[in-house]
Each structure stands twice: as C-alpha cells, then as structure tokens.
Design a protein around this motif. Sequence first.
Motif, PDB file in Angstrom:
ATOM      1  N   THR A   3      37.631  41.249  37.109  1.00 20.20           N
ATOM      2  CA  THR A   3      38.297  42.472  37.000  1.00 20.20           C
ATOM      3  C   THR A   3      37.422  43.706  36.769  1.00 20.20           C
ATOM      4  O   THR A   3      37.893  44.771  36.927  1.00 20.20           O
ATOM      5  CB  THR A   3      39.371  42.185  35.610  1.00 20.20           C
ATOM      6  N   GLU A   5      35.070  44.324  38.605  1.00 19.56           N
ATOM      7  CA  GLU A   5      34.606  45.019  39.891  1.00 19.56           C
ATOM      8  C   GLU A   5      35.609  45.801  40.592  1.00 19.56           C
ATOM      9  O   GLU A   5      36.611  45.349  41.326  1.00 19.56           O
ATOM     10  CB  GLU A   5      34.180  43.722  41.082  1.00 19.56           C
ATOM     11  N   PRO A   6      35.487  47.163  40.590  1.00 22.14           N
ATOM     12  CA  PRO A   6      36.415  48.109  41.199  1.00 22.14           C
ATOM     13  C   PRO A   6      36.872  47.895  42.594  1.00 22.14           C
ATOM     14  O   PRO A   6      37.916  48.341  42.833  1.00 22.14           O
ATOM     15  CB  PRO A   6      35.867  49.620  40.762  1.00 22.14           C
ATOM     16  N   THR A   7      35.834  47.372  43.435  1.00 26.55           N
ATOM     17  CA  THR A   7      36.152  47.488  44.875  1.00 26.55           C
ATOM     18  C   THR A   7      37.071  46.092  45.081  1.00 26.55           C
ATOM     19  O   THR A   7      37.616  46.076  46.300  1.00 26.55           O
ATOM     20  CB  THR A   7      34.860  47.060  45.424  1.00 26.55           C
ATOM     21  N   TRP A   9      40.111  45.668  43.329  1.00 26.98           N
ATOM     22  CA  TRP A   9      41.293  46.284  42.898  1.00 26.98           C
ATOM     23  C   TRP A   9      41.864  47.604  43.273  1.00 26.98           C
ATOM     24  O   TRP A   9      41.113  48.437  43.701  1.00 26.98           O
ATOM     25  CB  TRP A   9      41.404  46.406  41.439  1.00 26.98           C
ATOM     26  N   ARG A  34      49.449  44.880  39.283  1.00 24.26           N
ATOM     27  CA  ARG A  34      48.068  45.180  39.925  1.00 24.26           C
ATOM     28  C   ARG A  34      48.139  44.638  41.136  1.00 24.26           C
ATOM     29  O   ARG A  34      48.922  43.807  41.782  1.00 24.26           O
ATOM     30  CB  ARG A  34      46.890  44.415  39.266  1.00 24.26           C
TER      31      ARG A  34
END
Length: 78
Positions: A3, A5-7, A9, A34
């Motif tokens: 969760t 790791e922004p890439t 989501w 999500r």
Amino acid sequence: PKTAEPTFWGGAIPWLTPKDLSDRPSRYTAQGTRFLTDRGLSSSSARLLPPGSVLLTSRAPIGLVTIATAPIATNQGF
C-alpha cells in the motif's frame, strides 16, 4: 500489493477487500474503494477474477459473499 507504493494504486483495476463488503454489503459487486495499476497487479499474488466469480470472505469479517459483475482483484481476505 504494497500500500505504500504509489505506482501500484490509482489505476483502473478494481480491488476488493472484506472491509469493502462489510461497509457496503451487496449481492453483486463491480468494485471496492481502491483501484490497482497493471504494475500493482503484476507485482502481487493477486489475480484478476472474471465476472460471475463468487467471492467469499475468509478473514474478518468472515462469511460475506458477493458475485463479481466485472473483472476484479481481491486481497488475501477472500
């Protein structure tokens, strides 16, 4: 997927957790709150499940059931 790791989501792949079902119980489900990116899906053990898949929660809350109406990925709580 991680969760933090922004890439992973904010993509177009619906992601469902047991909490989504407890917050909004429904016989049919197309998405959770999500969304994964392709990279998020491929970096995890999650799989894209086809429409018509019966999804049963096996972690708290246990025993919630829904039917996917669109391709969807789930966490390990199913």
